[in-house]
Design an enzyme around this catalytic site. Structure first.
Site, PDB file in Angstrom:
ATOM      1  N   SER A  96       0.861  -1.188   0.000  1.00 57.19           N
ATOM      2  CA  SER A  96       0.000   0.000   0.000  1.00 57.19           C
ATOM      3  C   SER A  96       0.891   1.230   0.000  1.00 57.19           C
ATOM      4  CB  SER A  96      -0.850  -0.008   1.274  1.00 57.19           C
ATOM      5  OG  SER A  96      -1.386   1.273   1.528  1.00 57.19           O
ATOM      6  N   TYR A 148      -1.015   0.149  10.278  1.00 54.18           N
ATOM      7  CA  TYR A 148      -1.115  -0.593   9.011  1.00 54.18           C
ATOM      8  C   TYR A 148       0.082  -0.268   8.110  1.00 54.18           C
ATOM      9  CZ  TYR A 148      -3.080  -1.533   4.300  1.00 54.18           C
ATOM     10  OH  TYR A 148      -3.298  -1.946   3.012  1.00 54.18           O
TER      11      TYR A 148
HETATM   12  N1  LIG Z   1      -8.586  -1.766  -0.676  1.00 54.28           N
HETATM   13  C1  LIG Z   1      -7.601  -0.881  -0.808  1.00 54.28           C
HETATM   14  O1  LIG Z   1      -7.829   0.329  -1.056  1.00 54.28           O
HETATM   15  C2  LIG Z   1      -6.174  -1.348  -0.714  1.00 54.28           C
HETATM   16  C3  LIG Z   1      -5.168  -0.420  -1.013  1.00 54.28           C
HETATM   17  C4  LIG Z   1      -3.837  -0.825  -0.922  1.00 54.28           C
HETATM   18  C5  LIG Z   1      -3.530  -2.131  -0.549  1.00 54.28           C
HETATM   19  N2  LIG Z   1      -4.533  -3.007  -0.259  1.00 54.28           N
HETATM   20  C6  LIG Z   1      -4.162  -4.369   0.124  1.00 54.28           C
HETATM   21  O2  LIG Z   1      -4.800  -5.289  -0.761  1.00 54.28           O
HETATM   22  C7  LIG Z   1      -5.009  -6.528  -0.082  1.00 54.28           C
HETATM   23  C8  LIG Z   1      -6.458  -6.936  -0.211  1.00 54.28           C
HETATM   24  O3  LIG Z   1      -7.257  -5.918   0.399  1.00 54.28           O
HETATM   25  P1  LIG Z   1      -8.831  -5.791   0.160  1.00 54.28           P
HETATM   26  O4  LIG Z   1      -9.132  -4.352   0.175  1.00 54.28           O
HETATM   27  O5  LIG Z   1      -9.237  -6.640  -0.980  1.00 54.28           O
HETATM   28  O6  LIG Z   1      -9.359  -6.407   1.558  1.00 54.28           O
HETATM   29  P2  LIG Z   1     -10.729  -7.139   1.945  1.00 54.28           P
HETATM   30  O7  LIG Z   1     -11.834  -6.775   1.020  1.00 54.28           O
HETATM   31  O8  LIG Z   1     -10.896  -6.903   3.390  1.00 54.28           O
HETATM   32  O9  LIG Z   1     -10.378  -8.688   1.679  1.00 54.28           O
HETATM   33  C9  LIG Z   1      -9.410  -9.317   2.472  1.00 54.28           C
HETATM   34  C10 LIG Z   1      -9.387 -10.800   2.150  1.00 54.28           C
HETATM   35  O10 LIG Z   1      -8.394 -11.426   2.972  1.00 54.28           O
HETATM   36  C11 LIG Z   1      -9.019 -12.436   3.795  1.00 54.28           C
HETATM   37  N3  LIG Z   1      -8.260 -12.475   5.047  1.00 54.28           N
HETATM   38  C12 LIG Z   1      -8.097 -11.489   5.940  1.00 54.28           C
HETATM   39  N4  LIG Z   1      -7.334 -11.899   6.962  1.00 54.28           N
HETATM   40  C13 LIG Z   1      -7.001 -13.190   6.691  1.00 54.28           C
HETATM   41  C14 LIG Z   1      -6.248 -14.163   7.380  1.00 54.28           C
HETATM   42  N5  LIG Z   1      -5.667 -13.904   8.574  1.00 54.28           N
HETATM   43  N6  LIG Z   1      -6.099 -15.390   6.829  1.00 54.28           N
HETATM   44  C15 LIG Z   1      -6.680 -15.671   5.628  1.00 54.28           C
HETATM   45  N7  LIG Z   1      -7.403 -14.776   4.929  1.00 54.28           N
HETATM   46  C16 LIG Z   1      -7.578 -13.562   5.476  1.00 54.28           C
HETATM   47  C17 LIG Z   1     -10.474 -11.992   3.903  1.00 54.28           C
HETATM   48  O11 LIG Z   1     -11.384 -13.039   4.216  1.00 54.28           O
HETATM   49  P3  LIG Z   1     -11.747 -13.385   5.768  1.00 54.28           P
HETATM   50  O12 LIG Z   1     -12.016 -12.102   6.461  1.00 54.28           O
HETATM   51  O13 LIG Z   1     -12.934 -14.309   5.665  1.00 54.28           O
HETATM   52  O14 LIG Z   1     -10.536 -14.084   6.290  1.00 54.28           O
HETATM   53  C18 LIG Z   1     -10.698 -11.500   2.474  1.00 54.28           C
HETATM   54  O15 LIG Z   1     -10.869 -12.594   1.584  1.00 54.28           O
HETATM   55  C19 LIG Z   1      -4.549  -6.312   1.367  1.00 54.28           C
HETATM   56  O16 LIG Z   1      -3.228  -6.777   1.520  1.00 54.28           O
HETATM   57  C20 LIG Z   1      -4.597  -4.803   1.518  1.00 54.28           C
HETATM   58  O17 LIG Z   1      -3.725  -4.348   2.529  1.00 54.28           O
HETATM   59  C21 LIG Z   1      -5.851  -2.643  -0.340  1.00 54.28           C
END
Ligand SMILES: NC(=O)c1ccc[n+]([C@@H]2O[C@H](COP(=O)([O-])OP(=O)(O)OC[C@H]3O[C@@H](n4cnc5c(N)ncnc54)[C@H](OP(=O)(O)O)[C@@H]3O)[C@@H](O)[C@H]2O)c1
Length: 227
Positions: A135, A148
């Site tokens: 990020s 974070y």
């Molecule tokens: N969204 C943004 O704007 C953004 C920006 C920069 C970077 N990112 C990064 O992109 C990645 C995905 O983010 P997202 O926005 O798609 O998040 P999200 O919608 O919250 O999805 C997270 C996924 O990870 C799973 N998860 C979380 N903790 C876990 C664990 N301990 N073990 C196994 N699975 C786990 C969740 O399912 P469960 O909760 O059922 O486990 C879900 O499938 C992350 O690394 C985040 O930091 C996101």
């Protein structure tokens, strides 16, 4: 056929990346902690997806991911995507509970590192790709994002060190940019985030990266989207 492990693929970016890879003919091993959500996501992907429910912080679950992948064949790609935002609303560092920071580091740093370590022998022999999803909070000190962001900064540094140490593996740190996901909504509770792109809008950039195979380094997904 190429084989990948993508963590956190029941929704958000991980699900979009899995869909893109399967559409390109990949087989994917996917996980998430909530079995019902994971099953729904896997059902949408069809027989090319193997769902392994579990928590990436649990060693036995990481072993199960690798075992499922080994049954498919050589491991060409590991995407360490699963992550947590930590407390919402985002607290300033002055009041960030240390226990919350410990959990952030467990999920966003230590578990992806441990999974990468376990996957490296397979990735080396396949000449594969190791990806850490990061990020811009890793490099920009936005107020509230210190917990974070510091976890992502640690993940980035470990990933960059792996890139320097592992000549047989292509090692990418990938910044997907702001996305309209559950995690992003948790960062801005009650706010309208509808101007952020859906993960499906940026996932094709990852397919382009896999096709062009740039060398190890840090990349922004948006830079790989065709105009
Ligand atoms: N969204 C943004 O704007 C953004 C920006 C920069 C970077 N990112 C990064 O992109 C990645 C995905 O983010 P997202 O926005 O798609 O998040 P999200 O919608 O919250 O999805 C997270 C996924 O990870 C799973 N998860 C979380 N903790 C876990 C664990 N301990 N073990 C196994 N699975 C786990 C969740 O399912 P469960 O909760 O059922 O486990 C879900 O499938 C992350 O690394 C985040 O930091 C996101």
């Amino acid at each position: 056929m190429n084989n990948a492990i993508i963590t956190g693929a029941s929704r958000g970016l991980g699900q979009a990346l899995a869909r893109t890879l399967v559409a390109d003919g990949w087989r994917v091993v996917i996980d998430a902690r909530t079995p019902a959500d994971l099953d729904r996501a896997a059902g949408g992907l069809g027989p090319a997806a193997v769902a392994v429910p579990g928590d990436i912080t649990v060693p036995a679950h990481r072993a199960a991911l690798l075992a499922a992948s080994a049954r498919l064949g050589p491991l060409d790609l590991l995407v360490n995507n699963a992550g947590t935002l930590g407390p919402s609303p985002l607290p300033p560092v002055a009041t960030l509970p240390v226990e919350a920071l410990r959990e952030l580091y467990e999920i966003n740093v230590l578990a992806p590192l441990a999974l990468a370590q376990a996957a490296l022998p397979a990735l080396r022999s396949a000449g594969g790709v190791l990806v850490s999803i990061t990020s811009d909070a890793a490099v920009e000190p936005y107020p509230g994002w210190g917990g974070y962001g510091s976890a992502k900064a640690a993940l980035e540094r470990l990933t960059a060190s792996l890139a320097a140490e592992e000549p047989a593996v292509t090692v990418w740190t990938v910044d997907p940019g702001d996305l309209r996901t559950r995690m992003h909504q948790q960062a801005f509770p009650g706010e309208d985030i509808s101007d952020r792109p859906l993960p499906e809008a940026v996932a094709p950039g990852f397919a382009t990266m896999l096709a062009k195979r740039p060398g190890s380094g840090r990349y922004r997904l948006a830079d790989w989207l065709r105009p």
